[in-house]
Write an enzyme that holds these catalytic residues in place. Structure first.
Site, PDB file in Angstrom:
ATOM      1  N   PHE A 149       0.768  -1.240  -0.046  1.00 24.94           N
ATOM      2  CA  PHE A 149       0.112  -0.169   0.119  1.00 24.94           C
ATOM      3  C   PHE A 149       0.951   1.139   0.027  1.00 24.94           C
ATOM      4  O   PHE A 149       1.380   1.615   1.093  1.00 24.94           O
ATOM      5  CB  PHE A 149      -0.823   0.202   1.272  1.00 24.94           C
ATOM      6  CG  PHE A 149      -1.764   1.405   1.104  1.00 24.94           C
ATOM      7  CD1 PHE A 149      -2.882   1.267   0.541  1.00 24.94           C
ATOM      8  CD2 PHE A 149      -1.632   2.383   1.798  1.00 24.94           C
ATOM      9  CE1 PHE A 149      -3.684   2.330   0.255  1.00 24.94           C
ATOM     10  CE2 PHE A 149      -2.297   3.420   1.954  1.00 24.94           C
ATOM     11  CZ  PHE A 149      -3.462   3.575   1.030  1.00 24.94           C
ATOM     12  N   ASP A 234       9.606   2.827   1.621  1.00 20.07           N
ATOM     13  CA  ASP A 234       8.434   3.687   1.807  1.00 20.07           C
ATOM     14  C   ASP A 234       8.202   3.584   3.414  1.00 20.07           C
ATOM     15  O   ASP A 234       7.783   2.580   3.691  1.00 20.07           O
ATOM     16  CB  ASP A 234       7.125   3.107   1.196  1.00 20.07           C
ATOM     17  CG  ASP A 234       5.898   4.015   1.557  1.00 20.07           C
ATOM     18  OD1 ASP A 234       5.886   4.625   2.403  1.00 20.07           O
ATOM     19  OD2 ASP A 234       5.031   3.733   0.752  1.00 20.07           O
ATOM     20  N   LYS A 263       3.347  11.545   6.594  1.00 17.18           N
ATOM     21  CA  LYS A 263       2.360  11.394   7.819  1.00 17.18           C
ATOM     22  C   LYS A 263       3.067  12.053   8.950  1.00 17.18           C
ATOM     23  O   LYS A 263       2.839  13.495   9.214  1.00 17.18           O
ATOM     24  CB  LYS A 263       2.153  10.131   8.134  1.00 17.18           C
ATOM     25  CG  LYS A 263       1.148   9.358   7.297  1.00 17.18           C
ATOM     26  CD  LYS A 263       0.487   7.993   7.417  1.00 17.18           C
ATOM     27  CE  LYS A 263      -0.151   7.456   6.259  1.00 17.18           C
ATOM     28  NZ  LYS A 263      -1.387   8.102   5.910  1.00 17.18           N
TER      29      LYS A 263
END
Length: 408
Positions: A149, A234, A263
């Site tokens: 994801f 990531d 984030k």
């Protein structure tokens, strides 16, 4: 005795109905309307308090309204919020220098969202493949992992194997080869002379906090070095102390060629993401080839600089490690009692719920009724990612609430 999620009251129902009427239904939120937050706790519009065990998917690593971050934001709001990259601003340079030092790299390319940062990393990897490695034009390939994801843009969902993310949104961009996650040999077997990069999550978050076998990241690093391929990590969810180390790659003493961050980098206040790499990689991008009106804006840069300063103290690495060990022991006691397995790294856990006691969504709704916020993924898994400012006693209380709903 069974515990059911309490029905939303009138005020909550009215807000939810108004949202449903005017907001596209791209999410399926739990039936709670949050109006305030402080530390690890939030309060809904009816005055009920909840312990937040999701932290906005790790965007709130430092909790709601961290005083140092709010002070930085307020000061910068009074000075300057946006210039675009048409001009220099006085916060971008210091932020980039601090983040580069934290990551042990030369350069930072700032963006806004995690998906933007992944798209940026893909463009950089392809440009590097053509301009440095000598891959023929438009032939570059990137190896990715099953269960990944990395975001929801059309490029990214094109190499996802999640039908919900992918189905109905094609045609998709070519140039991606997917292999089983956790299998370094499969990565090496997939490499060709046209491979520019390997893109993986050091720990897969959306998939249910899937932790790869020990040595997986070290093997990827060695394979990429030997074959002249970029290793892109990531770390949008796993980075910035979520797993008890600054980066999840630190768990295996591995340094990728590119970090993709987001984030928590924005302190839970503004969207802020970045690709961080050395000059021989990020230096391939030329003026005009990539950009963002808001990328590197002074407000985000000021907050990002304060985040990096907080991370540099070592406090949050220590908290993530110590509290993670504490949480792991508590959750381990639930295995065989409504829980089939637990995967945990630092303060990030995937809890597989026994289907006999309910789905992940049902357990999340029952926890909501008892003042705990968590979120399900992939049917039977409950994800938790408490803010790093949470207390051990609060974690104990939350696990006890989970124990009660599982027993019921």
């Amino acid at each position: 005795m069974s515990i059911q999620a309490s029905a939303p009251d009138a005020a909550t129902t009215a807000v939810i109905e108004a949202e449903d009427a005017h907001v596209a239904h791209n999410y399926h939120p739990l039936p709670v309307v949050i109006s305030r937050g402080e530390g690890a706790w939030v309060t809904d519009i009816e005055g009920k308090r909840y312990l937040d065990l999701l932290s906005a998917y790790s965007a709130l690593n430092f909790g709601h309204g961290h005083p140092a971050l709010l002070a930085t934001a307020r000061e910068q709001l009074d000075r300057l919020t946006l210039t675009s990259r048409a001009y220099h601003n006085d916060m971008l340079g210091p932020f980039a220098a601090a983040l580069a030092e934290l990551a042990g790299k030369d350069l930072v390319l700032p963006m806004n969202t995690g998906a933007e940062a992944v798209e940026t990393a893909i463009k950089v990897a392809r440009a590097w493949g053509y301009r440095v490695k000598g891959i023929p034009a438009d032939a570059a390939q990137i190896v990715v992992a099953n269960g990944n994801f990395h975001g929801r843009t059309t490029t990214i969902v094109g190499f996802s194997d999640d039908p919900t993310a992918r189905s109905g949104f094609g045609p998709f961009a070519p140039g991606f080869v997917s292999v089983p996650y956790g299998d370094a040999a499969a990565i090496e077997a997939a490499l060709t002379p046209e491979t520019a990069a390997v893109l993986v999550e050091p720990i897969q978050g959306e998939a249910g906090v899937i932790i790869p076998p020990e040595g997986y990241l070290r093997a990827i690093r060695e394979i990429c070095t030997r074959h002249g391929v970029l290793f892109i990590a990531d770390e949008i969810q796993s980075g910035l102390c979520r797993v008890g180390t600054t980066f999840a790659c630190d768990r295996e003493d591995v340094v990728p060629d590119m970090y993709v961050l987001g984030k928590a980098l924005g302190g839970g206040i503004v969207p802020l993401s970045a690709v961080v790499a050395d000059r021989d990689v990020l230096g391939v991008i030329r003026p005009g080839e990539h950009g963002s009106t808001f990328g590197g804006n002074p407000l985000a840069a000021a907050i990002g600089l304060r985040v990096v300063e907080m991370l540099s103290s070592g406090e949050f690495q220590q908290r993530g490690t110590a509290l993670g060990e504490h949480l792991a022991a508590k959750l381990g006691d639930l295995v065989g009692h409504g829980v089939t397995s637990v995967r945990i790294a630092g303060l990030w856990a995937g809890i597989d719920i026994d289907p006999a006691v309910g789905t992940g969504r049902e357990i999340a709704e029952r926890l909501l009724a008892r003042g705990v916020l968590a979120k399900d993924t992939h049917g039977q898994t409950l994800r938790i990612a408490p803010p790093l400012v949470v207390r051990a006693t609060e974690l104990d209380w939350a696990v006890e609430q989970l124990r009660v709903v599982l027993a019921a």
